[in-house]
Write an enzyme that holds these catalytic residues in place. Structure first.
Site, PDB file in Angstrom:
ATOM      1  N   HIS A  64    -117.846 -29.473 -64.038  1.00 59.12           N
ATOM      2  CA  HIS A  64    -119.103 -29.872 -64.656  1.00 59.12           C
ATOM      3  C   HIS A  64    -119.277 -29.114 -65.961  1.00 59.12           C
ATOM      4  O   HIS A  64    -119.629 -27.934 -65.960  1.00 59.12           O
ATOM      5  CB  HIS A  64    -120.295 -29.531 -63.746  1.00 59.12           C
ATOM      6  CG  HIS A  64    -120.517 -30.530 -62.664  1.00 59.12           C
ATOM      7  ND1 HIS A  64    -121.401 -31.565 -62.791  1.00 59.12           N
ATOM      8  CD2 HIS A  64    -119.978 -30.657 -61.455  1.00 59.12           C
ATOM      9  CE1 HIS A  64    -121.385 -32.291 -61.692  1.00 59.12           C
ATOM     10  NE2 HIS A  64    -120.531 -31.753 -60.845  1.00 59.12           N
ATOM     11  N   TYR A  88    -127.892 -26.976 -54.302  1.00 63.26           N
ATOM     12  CA  TYR A  88    -127.152 -25.908 -53.609  1.00 63.26           C
ATOM     13  C   TYR A  88    -126.790 -24.752 -54.524  1.00 63.26           C
ATOM     14  O   TYR A  88    -126.392 -23.686 -54.064  1.00 63.26           O
ATOM     15  CB  TYR A  88    -125.893 -26.459 -52.910  1.00 63.26           C
ATOM     16  CG  TYR A  88    -124.847 -27.055 -53.825  1.00 63.26           C
ATOM     17  CD1 TYR A  88    -124.073 -26.263 -54.659  1.00 63.26           C
ATOM     18  CD2 TYR A  88    -124.633 -28.430 -53.841  1.00 63.26           C
ATOM     19  CE1 TYR A  88    -123.114 -26.813 -55.492  1.00 63.26           C
ATOM     20  CE2 TYR A  88    -123.671 -28.994 -54.664  1.00 63.26           C
ATOM     21  CZ  TYR A  88    -122.921 -28.177 -55.493  1.00 63.26           C
ATOM     22  OH  TYR A  88    -121.983 -28.728 -56.319  1.00 63.26           O
ATOM     23  N   GLU A  89    -126.930 -24.939 -55.843  1.00 59.67           N
ATOM     24  CA  GLU A  89    -126.644 -23.832 -56.752  1.00 59.67           C
ATOM     25  C   GLU A  89    -127.785 -22.825 -56.780  1.00 59.67           C
ATOM     26  O   GLU A  89    -127.678 -21.777 -57.408  1.00 59.67           O
ATOM     27  CB  GLU A  89    -126.366 -24.372 -58.159  1.00 59.67           C
ATOM     28  CG  GLU A  89    -125.075 -25.168 -58.213  1.00 59.67           C
ATOM     29  CD  GLU A  89    -124.809 -25.781 -59.579  1.00 59.67           C
ATOM     30  OE1 GLU A  89    -124.542 -25.024 -60.515  1.00 59.67           O
ATOM     31  OE2 GLU A  89    -124.876 -27.017 -59.705  1.00 59.67           O
ATOM     32  N   ALA A 116    -119.553 -38.288 -57.876  1.00 59.51           N
ATOM     33  CA  ALA A 116    -118.415 -38.354 -56.961  1.00 59.51           C
ATOM     34  C   ALA A 116    -119.007 -38.343 -55.561  1.00 59.51           C
ATOM     35  O   ALA A 116    -119.968 -37.621 -55.296  1.00 59.51           O
ATOM     36  CB  ALA A 116    -117.523 -37.137 -57.170  1.00 59.51           C
ATOM     37  N   MET A 214    -124.007 -34.894 -52.889  1.00 50.85           N
ATOM     38  CA  MET A 214    -124.950 -33.764 -52.961  1.00 50.85           C
ATOM     39  C   MET A 214    -125.785 -33.787 -54.235  1.00 50.85           C
ATOM     40  O   MET A 214    -126.311 -32.761 -54.652  1.00 50.85           O
ATOM     41  CB  MET A 214    -124.166 -32.448 -52.900  1.00 50.85           C
ATOM     42  CG  MET A 214    -123.213 -32.345 -51.723  1.00 50.85           C
ATOM     43  SD  MET A 214    -122.200 -30.859 -51.838  1.00 50.85           S
ATOM     44  CE  MET A 214    -120.985 -31.156 -50.551  1.00 50.85           C
ATOM     45  N   ASN A 238    -113.026 -39.462 -51.942  1.00 48.89           N
ATOM     46  CA  ASN A 238    -112.361 -39.092 -50.682  1.00 48.89           C
ATOM     47  C   ASN A 238    -113.019 -39.880 -49.556  1.00 48.89           C
ATOM     48  O   ASN A 238    -114.147 -40.355 -49.696  1.00 48.89           O
ATOM     49  CB  ASN A 238    -112.539 -37.584 -50.419  1.00 48.89           C
ATOM     50  CG  ASN A 238    -114.003 -37.167 -50.391  1.00 48.89           C
ATOM     51  OD1 ASN A 238    -114.631 -37.020 -51.444  1.00 48.89           O
ATOM     52  ND2 ASN A 238    -114.552 -37.032 -49.217  1.00 48.89           N
ATOM     53  N   HIS A 250    -112.782 -29.611 -53.167  1.00 44.46           N
ATOM     54  CA  HIS A 250    -113.344 -29.990 -54.466  1.00 44.46           C
ATOM     55  C   HIS A 250    -112.257 -30.389 -55.468  1.00 44.46           C
ATOM     56  O   HIS A 250    -112.485 -31.251 -56.322  1.00 44.46           O
ATOM     57  CB  HIS A 250    -114.189 -28.838 -55.018  1.00 44.46           C
ATOM     58  CG  HIS A 250    -114.858 -29.162 -56.323  1.00 44.46           C
ATOM     59  ND1 HIS A 250    -115.828 -30.137 -56.428  1.00 44.46           N
ATOM     60  CD2 HIS A 250    -114.685 -28.668 -57.569  1.00 44.46           C
ATOM     61  CE1 HIS A 250    -116.219 -30.220 -57.696  1.00 44.46           C
ATOM     62  NE2 HIS A 250    -115.541 -29.341 -58.409  1.00 44.46           N
TER      63      HIS A 250
END
Ligand code: HPA
Length: 279
Positions: A64, A88-89, A116, A214, A238, A250
Site C-alpha cells: 500500500h 486493524y492498523e 483484494a 478487511m 485467493n 499476504h
C-alpha cells in the site's frame, strides 16, 4: 466521529487545493492492495504524499503506497488514492473513512472502491474480478458512530443502494466491451488482521457472502452518507480459508493482484470513461 470533523476536512482539502489549484475531480477511485498502478496512468497529474496531508492516515501495510494522485483520464478529472488504511492498523473508525470524505469534499460525484479479497463463492477462481453488488458489515464498527455532522449527511443514511445499480450496469457494459469476465457478489468485511478460519468462511457463505476482506466498507458507508454514488470491484486474490489446500499469506495476495493488474486497468479505464458521462 471527531466532533470537529468538518473543520479537519476543510483543513485537509485546503492543502490539496493549494497543491492542485483549480482542480475539481469528478470521479474518485481507491486502489487496494497491489492495484495501485492505475494511478500512474493519469495524465497531467499532481501527486501528494499522504504524510503531507493533515489528518490523512498513513498505511503501514506492505503493498500500500500512500499517495493521492490528481490527474486526468482523457478529459475527465480523477482523484486516485494509491493505498488506504485499515481498522486493524489501529486507527479510529472516523480516521479510516477520512480520506473518502476528503474526496467527497473535493467534489467527486462517483467513487470506485477496489480491494483484494478472498473468494468464498465456490464458483470463483483466483484472479477473478468481482463487481460488488452489496456488502455485509461484520467488521464490528461503523464510521458514522458519534455525533452526526448534518452538513455532510443524515443521521440514518439509507443503504438500500450502497452500490449504485446504474453504475453497476455501466461496469457490466465496460467488462463486456473489454472482453473481461466479471463476477458479481456480496463483499463481507471483517476487521482482520488474522485471516478467517474455515468455520468463519462457512458462516460467511451461509450469510450470503461471496468474497471476504478487511477494507472498503467504511469508505462506502461515508460515501453513501455524503450522497456519492459508489461502484466496487474486488480482485479475488485467493480462495478463502479452508477451500484450497494452501495457507493464506499476504505475499500471495499482492502477487495475484499484481498479476491481474493489466486486466484490471483495462476494465477500470473503460469504466471510468463510461461512467463519467453519467455524472
Ligand atoms: N480474507 C480476508 N481478507 C483478504 C483475503 C482473505 O482471504 N484475501 C485478500 N484479503
Amino acid at each position: 466521529m471527531a466532533d470537529d470533523l468538518v473543520a479537519r476536512l476543510d483543513a485537509c482539502t485546503a492543502v490539496i487545493r493549494k497543491k492542485a489549484p483549480g482542480f475539481t475531480p469528478k470521479l474518485g477511485i481507491i486502489l487496494g492492495s497491489g492495484l495501485g498502478a492505475f494511478a500512474d496512468s493519469l495524465e497531467r497529474a499532481v501527486s501528494i504524499d499522504y504524510r503531507e496531508l493533515p489528518d490523512f492516515p498513513v498505511s503501514s501495510v506492505h503493498g500500500h503506497a500512500g499517495r493521492l494522485v490528481l490527474g486526468h483520464r482523457g478529459e475527465v478529472p480523477v482523484v486516485a488514492m494509491q493505498g488506504r488504511v485499515h481498522f486493524y492498523e489501529g486507527y479510529q473508525p472516523w480516521q479510516v473513512a477520512f480520506p473518502a470524505r476528503v474526496l467527497g469534499r473535493l467534489g467527486i460525484k462517483h467513487l470506485t472502491v477496489t480491494n483484494a479479497a478472498g473468494g468464498i463463492n465456490l464458483g470463483f477462481k483466483v484472479g477473478d474480478l468481482m463487481a460488488i453488488t452489496d456488502h455485509l458489515n461484520l467488521a464490528g464498527f461503523n464510521p458514522l458512530i458519534g455525533k452526526n455532522a448534518d452538513e455532510l449527511g443524515p443521521r440514518f443514511p439509507d443503504m438500500s443502494h450502497a452500490y449504485d445499480p446504474a453504475s453497476l450496469e455501466v461496469l457490466r457494459g465496460a467488462a463486456k466491451a473489454e472482453g473481461v469476465q466479471l463476477r458479481e457478489g456480496v463483499y463481507a468485511s471483517l476487521s482482520g488482521p488474522s485471516y478467517e478460519t474455515p468455520a468463519e468462511i462457512r458462516m460467511l457463505r451461509t450469510l450470503g457472502g461471496d468474497a471476504v476482506g478487511m477494507s472498503t466498507v467504511p469508505e462506502v458507508i461515508v460515501a453513501s452518507h455524503m450522497g456519492i454514488k459508489v461502484t466496487g470491484i474486488s480482485c479475488i486474490t485467493n480462495l478463502a480459508a479452508g477451500i484450497g489446500k494452501n495457507a493464506l499469506n499476504h505475499e500471495e495476495v499482492s502477487e495475484v493482484a499484481n498479476r491481474v493488474t493489466q486486466t484490471f486497468q483495462k476494465l477500470i479505464g473503460r469504466f471510468l470513461a463510461d461512467v463519467a458521462t453519467k455524472f
